[in-house]
Design a protein around this motif. Structure first.
Motif, PDB file in Angstrom:
ATOM      1  N   ARG A   1      -3.784   7.446   1.238  1.00 47.32           N
ATOM      2  CA  ARG A   1      -5.408   7.448   1.220  1.00 47.32           C
ATOM      3  C   ARG A   1      -5.580   6.064   0.973  1.00 47.32           C
ATOM      4  O   ARG A   1      -6.518   5.449   2.067  1.00 47.32           O
ATOM      5  CB  ARG A   1      -5.793   8.223  -0.036  1.00 47.32           C
ATOM      6  N   ALA A   2      -5.249   5.143   0.273  1.00 49.67           N
ATOM      7  CA  ALA A   2      -5.210   3.911   0.188  1.00 49.67           C
ATOM      8  C   ALA A   2      -4.912   3.108   1.754  1.00 49.67           C
ATOM      9  O   ALA A   2      -5.542   2.057   2.013  1.00 49.67           O
ATOM     10  CB  ALA A   2      -4.581   3.141  -0.898  1.00 49.67           C
ATOM     11  N   ARG A   3      -3.673   3.561   2.208  1.00 45.75           N
ATOM     12  CA  ARG A   3      -3.453   2.870   3.520  1.00 45.75           C
ATOM     13  C   ARG A   3      -4.239   3.089   4.627  1.00 45.75           C
ATOM     14  O   ARG A   3      -4.787   2.253   5.279  1.00 45.75           O
ATOM     15  CB  ARG A   3      -2.054   3.284   3.897  1.00 45.75           C
TER      16      ARG A   3
ATOM     17  N   LEU B   1     -10.947   0.557   7.299  1.00 47.20           N
ATOM     18  CA  LEU B   1     -12.046  -0.469   6.768  1.00 47.20           C
ATOM     19  C   LEU B   1     -12.104  -1.700   7.059  1.00 47.20           C
ATOM     20  O   LEU B   1     -12.754  -2.452   7.655  1.00 47.20           O
ATOM     21  CB  LEU B   1     -12.189  -0.325   5.298  1.00 47.20           C
ATOM     22  N   ALA B   2     -10.659  -2.414   7.251  1.00 48.80           N
ATOM     23  CA  ALA B   2     -10.614  -3.617   7.790  1.00 48.80           C
ATOM     24  C   ALA B   2     -10.489  -3.627   9.337  1.00 48.80           C
ATOM     25  O   ALA B   2     -11.157  -4.550   9.674  1.00 48.80           O
ATOM     26  CB  ALA B   2      -8.996  -4.006   7.448  1.00 48.80           C
ATOM     27  N   SER B   3     -10.461  -2.418  10.002  1.00 47.36           N
ATOM     28  CA  SER B   3     -10.819  -2.614  11.446  1.00 47.36           C
ATOM     29  C   SER B   3     -12.177  -2.463  11.422  1.00 47.36           C
ATOM     30  O   SER B   3     -12.752  -3.230  12.650  1.00 47.36           O
ATOM     31  CB  SER B   3     -10.103  -1.317  12.037  1.00 47.36           C
TER      32      SER B   3
ATOM     33  N   LEU C   1      -7.687   4.093   4.231  1.00 49.52           N
ATOM     34  CA  LEU C   1      -8.791   3.277   3.915  1.00 49.52           C
ATOM     35  C   LEU C   1      -8.754   1.833   4.232  1.00 49.52           C
ATOM     36  O   LEU C   1      -9.550   1.176   4.762  1.00 49.52           O
ATOM     37  CB  LEU C   1      -9.272   3.538   2.553  1.00 49.52           C
ATOM     38  N   PHE C   2      -7.607   1.121   3.753  1.00 47.37           N
ATOM     39  CA  PHE C   2      -7.596  -0.254   3.886  1.00 47.37           C
ATOM     40  C   PHE C   2      -7.520  -0.699   5.398  1.00 47.37           C
ATOM     41  O   PHE C   2      -8.215  -1.696   5.792  1.00 47.37           O
ATOM     42  CB  PHE C   2      -6.056  -0.766   3.287  1.00 47.37           C
ATOM     43  N   PHE C   3      -6.602  -0.102   6.218  1.00 43.02           N
ATOM     44  CA  PHE C   3      -6.687  -0.353   7.664  1.00 43.02           C
ATOM     45  C   PHE C   3      -7.792   0.065   8.406  1.00 43.02           C
ATOM     46  O   PHE C   3      -8.317  -0.437   9.339  1.00 43.02           O
ATOM     47  CB  PHE C   3      -5.296   0.185   8.333  1.00 43.02           C
TER      48      PHE C   3
ATOM     49  N   TRP D   1     -14.770   6.220   4.462  1.00 39.00           N
ATOM     50  CA  TRP D   1     -14.438   6.681   3.099  1.00 39.00           C
ATOM     51  C   TRP D   1     -14.357   8.202   2.756  1.00 39.00           C
ATOM     52  O   TRP D   1     -13.417   8.638   2.106  1.00 39.00           O
ATOM     53  CB  TRP D   1     -15.166   5.836   1.986  1.00 39.00           C
TER      54      TRP D   1
ATOM     55  N   VAL E   1       0.772  -1.244  -0.162  1.00 43.94           N
ATOM     56  CA  VAL E   1      -0.014   0.163  -0.193  1.00 43.94           C
ATOM     57  C   VAL E   1       0.960   1.253   0.060  1.00 43.94           C
ATOM     58  O   VAL E   1       1.384   1.673   1.030  1.00 43.94           O
ATOM     59  CB  VAL E   1      -0.948  -0.038   1.154  1.00 43.94           C
TER      60      VAL E   1
END
Length: 486
Positions: free
Chosen positions: A10-12, A18-20, A14-16, A165, A6
């Motif tokens: 921004r992607a990092r 949303l995963a959380s 969102l990734f963490f 997001w 990542v």
């Protein structure tokens, strides 16, 4: 911590995030589901217990119809059997399903007819009441209740992800704005970036970037001015060289050719000196990385005097040095040699033939002080602040110069955290140049042009020998403030 998969901030995020959220929703759902199953199991056990208690009343023994009604809602899911104290069956459920007589009172699990039943048995003096329920029935009912409790969590998680997001995208919009502004700029546009509307985490970065742009703008401005001044200053020497060459070509006898050749050689020396000083100034302005070492100033002074010995001998000058022991400063050996050489060059150039120049190296508290006194005409008080400007030459001197010597001296001194000042020499009557160096342990890190490590050496506490054509003389150590030669 690096996340090679990542690369975008921004992607990092969102990734963490949303995963959380997904992980938290999953854990919360599992916990709610299991909790609801446990609560439903307790509710069904209480239903069995209440049903058995209601059927164990005095009227239940003689009124089977009342027994069915006593089971209440959901009684169709229950298997009810009643025995007398002697073991005679008094009642069974309308479903007709039969279970073995209870072997123990209270709650128990019973396996019969390929099914598992939850059984509660209650004994009174008159009868034994057994109420059972198929585990599949109560598990299905409990799962339905549990899924209803998990439903809001499952519905809220995607909504929360959309909110996250949007918030992350909105929060990083200033970063995209700064990136877009930089991408759309022309190479010559070094104006500061707008800091309004930036978050606290981004504002320091933009502020430092603006400071870098400002320094770059100042450097480019100085470079343009330097190039313009250099072009102006080189025009006259080059024109003079061309005229001297033409004069040499037109000479029709040996004495005229000899005189023209001497004038041409002198003009070439002046042009060479100007080019060397221009290159030195440009090299220090560029600020290339240079190694920092312990440098003994006495050795640097002796080397500078040795390099200029031919000019000193031609002018029959006396040059001496007085040092109060080894004087070690932290810095660039080549840069310090350039500083001393330019001070000495100015002193030799502007001091009349047969004059005297004295170097002094002394300590003033934790600082080291180098003074250079000469017996020349000195510099007027009104001009002492201006002679450090590039290409400025004092009006009361006949010597030909480029006006760069003291500019180079000040530039090198500033890179070493030193100060340079000018005043009248107390004994020789000319100019005193004083350079005040910080102590070796407190000098700032510097990055002038590339240099080779200096070789430290020591000097005696008495005055060192002069390198002029006459014998060396000792000079008193200076007690005034930093200065520079004309």
């Amino acid at each position: 911590m690096r996340f090679p998969f990542v690369s975008s901030l921004r992607a990092r995020l969102l990734f963490f995030l949303l995963a959380s959220i997904a992980a938290a929703a999953l854990v919360q759902g599992v916990v709610a589901y299991r909790s609801m199953l446990q609560q439903a199991d307790e509710i069904f056990d209480q239903q069995l217990q209440r049903t058995a208690a209601s059927l164990s009343g005095s009227g239940a023994l003689f009124n089977p119809a009342a027994s069915i009604t006593a089971g209440g809602p959901g009684a169709d899911d229950l298997i009810i059997q009643i025995w007398t104290a002697d073991g005679a069956r008094l009642f069974k459920s309308p479903s007709g399903r039969l279970l073995p007589a209870p072997s123990a009172l209270g709650f128990s699990d019973l396996r019969a007819d390929a099914a598992t039943y939850r059984v509660f048995a209650l004994a009174t003096p008159f009868q034994v009441t057994q109420v059972a329920q198929d585990m599949r029935v109560r598990t299905d009912a409990a799962r339905t209740l549990a899924l209803r409790s998990v439903g809001p969590i499952a519905a809220a998680a995607p909504l929360l992800m959309l909110v996250v997001w949007y918030v992350v995208s909105l929060s990083l919009r200033p970063v995209r704005r700064v990136r877009t502004e930089l991408a759309q700029r022309q190479p010559e546009d070094l104006s500061p970036l707008a800091e309004t509307g930036l978050p606290d985490e981004i504002r320091p970065l933009v502020r430092e970037m603006n400071l870098l742009l400002d320094r770059t703008r100042q450097a480019l401005t100085a470079q343009k001015q330097f190039v313009a001044d250099a072009a102006h200053e080189l025009r006259s020497p080059l024109a003079a060289l061309r005229l001297q060459l033409q004069s040499l070509q037109r000479a029709d006898n040996e004495p005229a050719r000899h005189a023209a050749a001497e004038r041409l050689a002198s003009g070439m020396d002046r042009a060479t000196r100007l080019v060397e000083q221009l290159l030195s100034m440009a090299r220090h302005d560029a600020g290339a990385v240079a190694p920092v070492n312990d440098v003994e100033l006495g050795q640097v002074v002796r080397q500078a005097i040795s390099d200029m010995l031919p000019q000193i001998n031609v002018r029959n000058m006396d040059v001496g040095m007085n040092a109060d022991g080894p004087m070690v400063v932290r810095g660039d050996a080549d840069g310090l040699a350039l500083l001393v050489r330019n001070i000495l060059d100015n002193a030799v150039k502007y001091t009349p033939a047969g004059g005297r120049i004295e170097f002094g190296l002394s300590r003033r508290g934790p600082r080291l002080v180098m003074t250079v006194d000469d017996s020349g005409p000195g510099i007027a008080d009104a001009e002492r602040s201006r002679v450090f400007d590039r290409f400025y030459r004092a009006a009361n001197h006949d010597a030909v110069g480029s006006g760069l010597g003291l500019s180079i001296v000040r530039a090198v001194a500033q890179r070493h955290g030193a100060t340079v000042s000018l005043r009248k020499a107390p004994l020789l009557g000319g100019l005193r140049v004083e350079v005040d160096f910080p102590a070796a342990g407190t000098a700032p890190a510097l990055a002038p042009h590339g240099a080779h490590p200096a070789t430290s050496s020591t000097s005696s506490t008495s005055s060192t020998s002069s390198t002029s054509s006459t014998s060396s003389t000792s000079s008193t150590s200076s007690t005034s403030s930093p200065s520079s030669a004309p």
